[in-house]
Scaffold this motif. Structure first.
Motif, PDB file in Angstrom:
ATOM      1  N   CYS A   1      46.133  35.833 -60.030  1.00 22.20           N
ATOM      2  CA  CYS A   1      46.579  35.272 -61.465  1.00 22.20           C
ATOM      3  C   CYS A   1      44.969  33.930 -61.252  1.00 22.20           C
TER       4      CYS A   1
ATOM      5  N   CYS B   1      49.835  32.906 -53.200  1.00 22.98           N
ATOM      6  CA  CYS B   1      50.576  31.936 -54.327  1.00 22.98           C
ATOM      7  C   CYS B   1      51.613  31.347 -55.076  1.00 22.98           C
TER       8      CYS B   1
ATOM      9  N   CYS C   1      52.478  33.104 -58.583  1.00 23.92           N
ATOM     10  CA  CYS C   1      52.716  34.481 -59.031  1.00 23.92           C
ATOM     11  C   CYS C   1      52.711  35.760 -57.688  1.00 23.92           C
TER      12      CYS C   1
ATOM     13  N   CYS D   1      43.613  32.156 -56.200  1.00 30.56           N
ATOM     14  CA  CYS D   1      45.012  33.173 -55.814  1.00 30.56           C
ATOM     15  C   CYS D   1      43.805  34.450 -56.950  1.00 30.56           C
TER      16      CYS D   1
END
Ligand SMILES: [Zn+2]
Length: 310
Positions: free
Chosen positions: A162, A141, A144, A159
């Motif tokens: 998140c 991702c 994050c 993701c």
């Protein structure tokens, strides 16, 4: 536009509405009438017969082991009630020696085989290669840093931490034949083969229109001011995922001032020089091969220059 561009001959229905239909996808992935195109490290599986080269489609049972190992699978589309997928076969160590693809064809560099494929096959290859390459390079991702997983039949990654959505990218590039009084502006970069010149080109930047990208690139690379810009044709270019937007621009003057970090040379070529180069008979000018949209733009420019001259 009366020319055919490589990678632009799409025939599959991309069936966007079926990409989230998990039951349909799961049934189709096992249906014996379904075809998978294995792509190994960017190279498609290719078969040959007396008509030439073709994409090497394989049946679901062949690639079941790859699917079980969580290889990326992309729904390419449907045609005549049948489903077509691409699958990343990169995890196979030596596909010609062992594994499920032995004897089913040969993995061949996409750029070198593309001119030998039908327009429909080349378009499928562009879609499969760009999509699988994107998945290959986006395991994490960007927000994050946790891992992402493939969803929507390959048209999105989500993701696992998140929940951010990530979508496959297409990078727009302007490429232009620039005209001034029936001469065409072509340039060459350091490291090009001797005498090879091509159209100026460059990535469109965020917040920039196509027309302004043409004007900016021409000014940055050659110091040439472009007034009118006219769209001609576009071409997907799966190395890895550009969209080449082909245009013809009119320069306001023929003065050239090369930019500091761009081209080694840029020159105006007249129609006779360009026609000889298209025919492969110009010792001092070579242009890119027919596969590239640059070649077709240069041809289109020469046609137009011929009409306005005569
Ligand atoms: Zn995330």
């Amino acid at each position: 536009v009366d020319f055919e561009l490589a990678f632009s001959g799409a025939v599959l229905d991309r069936v966007d509405h079926l990409r989230t239909d998990h039951e349909w996808l799961s049934l189709r992935m096992q249906d014996p009438s379904t075809s998978f195109l294995p792509v190994w490290r960017g190279k498609p599986l290719i078969t040959f017969d007396d008509k030439g080269a073709h994409l090497g489609w394989v049946e679901p049972s062949r690639i079941a082991g790859l699917v079980a190992k969580d290889a990326s699978v992309i729904l390419l589309g449907t045609w005549q009630e049948r489903a077509y997928f691409a699958i990343d076969a990169t995890s196979i160590e030596q596909p010609r020696q062992r594994g499920p693809l032995v004897g089913r064809g040969k993995m061949i560099d996409a750029r070198s085989i593309a001119p030998d494929l039908s327009p429909g096959d080349a378009a499928v290859l562009a879609q499969a290669r760009s999509m699988l390459q994107w998945h290959h390079t986006h395991p994490f991702c960007a927000r994050c840093g946790e891992s992402t997983r493939l969803t929507v039949a390959g048209y999105k990654r989500v993701c696992t931490s998140c929940g951010a959505d990530h979508f496959p990218r297409t990078d727009p590039v302007v490429i232009m034949a620039i005209n001034h009084r029936n001469r065409c502006l072509l340039g060459r970069k350091p490291g090009f083969p001797p005498t090879l010149y091509t159209c100026l080109a460059g990535f469109i930047e965020p917040g920039e229109s196509i027309e302004n990208a043409v004007r900016r690139e021409a000014l940055e690379e050659a110091g040439v001011e472009v007034t009118d810009v006219r769209y001609l044709a576009s071409q997907p270019w799966p190395f890895p995922s550009q969209l080449m937007i082909g245009l013809i621009g009119q320069a306001s003057s023929d003065a050239i001032h090369l930019g500091p970090n761009e081209l080694e040379d840029a020159r105006w070529f007249d129609r006779e020089e360009v026609l000889a180069a298209i025919a492969g008979q110009n010792a001092s000018l070579r242009i890119p091969p027919a596969l590239a949209i640059a070649h077709q733009l240069i041809r289109a420019w020469a046609d137009e220059a011929g009409q306005s001259a005569g």
